[in-house]
Scaffold this active site. Sequence first.
Site, PDB file in Angstrom:
ATOM      1  N   ASP A 192      -5.884   2.608  -1.638  1.00 12.50           N
ATOM      2  CA  ASP A 192      -6.821   3.647  -0.315  1.00 12.50           C
ATOM      3  C   ASP A 192      -6.862   4.669  -1.169  1.00 12.50           C
ATOM      4  O   ASP A 192      -5.238   5.399  -1.268  1.00 12.50           O
ATOM      5  CB  ASP A 192      -5.533   3.764   0.419  1.00 12.50           C
ATOM      6  CG  ASP A 192      -6.136   4.564   1.926  1.00 12.50           C
ATOM      7  OD1 ASP A 192      -7.128   5.099   1.729  1.00 12.50           O
ATOM      8  OD2 ASP A 192      -6.084   4.034   2.734  1.00 12.50           O
ATOM      9  N   GLU A 226       0.972  -1.191  -0.257  1.00 13.32           N
ATOM     10  CA  GLU A 226       0.296   0.130  -0.302  1.00 13.32           C
ATOM     11  C   GLU A 226       0.333   1.443  -0.273  1.00 13.32           C
ATOM     12  O   GLU A 226       1.764   1.363   0.800  1.00 13.32           O
ATOM     13  CB  GLU A 226      -0.332   0.061   1.133  1.00 13.32           C
ATOM     14  CG  GLU A 226      -1.986   1.276   1.783  1.00 13.32           C
ATOM     15  CD  GLU A 226      -1.933   1.704   2.391  1.00 13.32           C
ATOM     16  OE1 GLU A 226      -3.741   2.422   2.792  1.00 13.32           O
ATOM     17  OE2 GLU A 226      -1.981   0.454   3.607  1.00 13.32           O
ATOM     18  N   GLN A 235      -9.367   1.005   0.118  1.00 15.05           N
ATOM     19  CA  GLN A 235      -9.773   1.706   0.690  1.00 15.05           C
ATOM     20  C   GLN A 235     -10.417   2.995   1.143  1.00 15.05           C
ATOM     21  O   GLN A 235      -9.870   3.951   0.022  1.00 15.05           O
ATOM     22  CB  GLN A 235      -8.743   1.864   2.381  1.00 15.05           C
ATOM     23  CG  GLN A 235      -8.693   0.142   3.238  1.00 15.05           C
ATOM     24  CD  GLN A 235      -7.254  -0.190   3.847  1.00 15.05           C
ATOM     25  OE1 GLN A 235      -6.109   0.823   3.062  1.00 15.05           O
ATOM     26  NE2 GLN A 235      -7.189  -0.762   4.338  1.00 15.05           N
ATOM     27  N   GLU A 275     -11.722   2.578   6.304  1.00 12.51           N
ATOM     28  CA  GLU A 275     -11.016   3.085   6.874  1.00 12.51           C
ATOM     29  C   GLU A 275     -10.362   4.375   7.573  1.00 12.51           C
ATOM     30  O   GLU A 275      -9.424   5.418   7.046  1.00 12.51           O
ATOM     31  CB  GLU A 275      -9.572   2.650   6.686  1.00 12.51           C
ATOM     32  CG  GLU A 275      -8.151   2.402   7.380  1.00 12.51           C
ATOM     33  CD  GLU A 275      -6.893   2.268   6.852  1.00 12.51           C
ATOM     34  OE1 GLU A 275      -6.095   1.413   7.803  1.00 12.51           O
ATOM     35  OE2 GLU A 275      -7.125   2.790   5.925  1.00 12.51           O
TER      36      GLU A 275
END
Length: 279
Positions: free
Chosen positions: A191, A156, A219, A259
């Site tokens: 993300d 990530e 995310q 998240e």
Amino acid sequence: MPRLAANLSMLYPELPFLDRFDAAARDGFKGVEFLFPYSFAPEEIAARLRGNELQQVLFNAPPGGADAAGFERAWADGLRGTASLPGSEADFRTGVQWALRYAEALQCPRVHCMAGIQAKSTDSHTTISAASSVYESNLRWAAQQAAAAGVDILIEPINTRDMPGFFLNRQDQAHAVVRAVGAPNLKVQFDLYHAQIMEGDIATKIREYLPTGRVGHFQIAGVPERHEPSVGELNYRYLLNVIDDVAAACGWDGWVGCEYRPQRGAVPNGTTDGLGWRP
């Protein structure tokens, strides 16, 4: 509509960790993710998953250390993964082995291996070169171990404002690493919060990267405060529709992890009352 998973490290902060599974299920979530499970026996977590008919979709390999107590100390001391840290190969391998044991017990198909924060050096070129070599070698080994268990390893990119010095910061960097390693079960954790802060142009990047087969998980969180997706500068209703459309076209069937930190904080029903953003 993409499948949404509750991140239990951030949501329901007013509750003890194991009680957050019950709360997520009551709010209609079918999947959950979190940072680390290692403070709890895998049987305890598995029982909460079964009791609430929840799917564990993702968690992190340890941030450093060699056992459960060491993992907690490593996080408290500021370690954010060891995958790219020369000299930490033993801790990385130990962590992956722990993560795969938990993945088996929780029937979780994805494990995120954090890249780590680089030490400052006067010779940045040499530091980056050494870190890149160790990173790819570690990920290649982890992917081989995980493949036997039917698990994907994720990497990530994380923004430099929240985590200064983190080795991986951009989507193009992450996808280049995945191509270089060449393991089919090594994928990118996309993300949207971190990507917006570092580079923007989110819808275009979803359309570019999701059809490649290299995106394993999304995310979301509001930017810049990391509250509910409806709070901030991103239009998540639009972006979730983009994910939905591209996923339908390319056959992607993964999850979108929620998240974020509830805007109301750790108050009773703070998370639940803030879920009006969900389509």
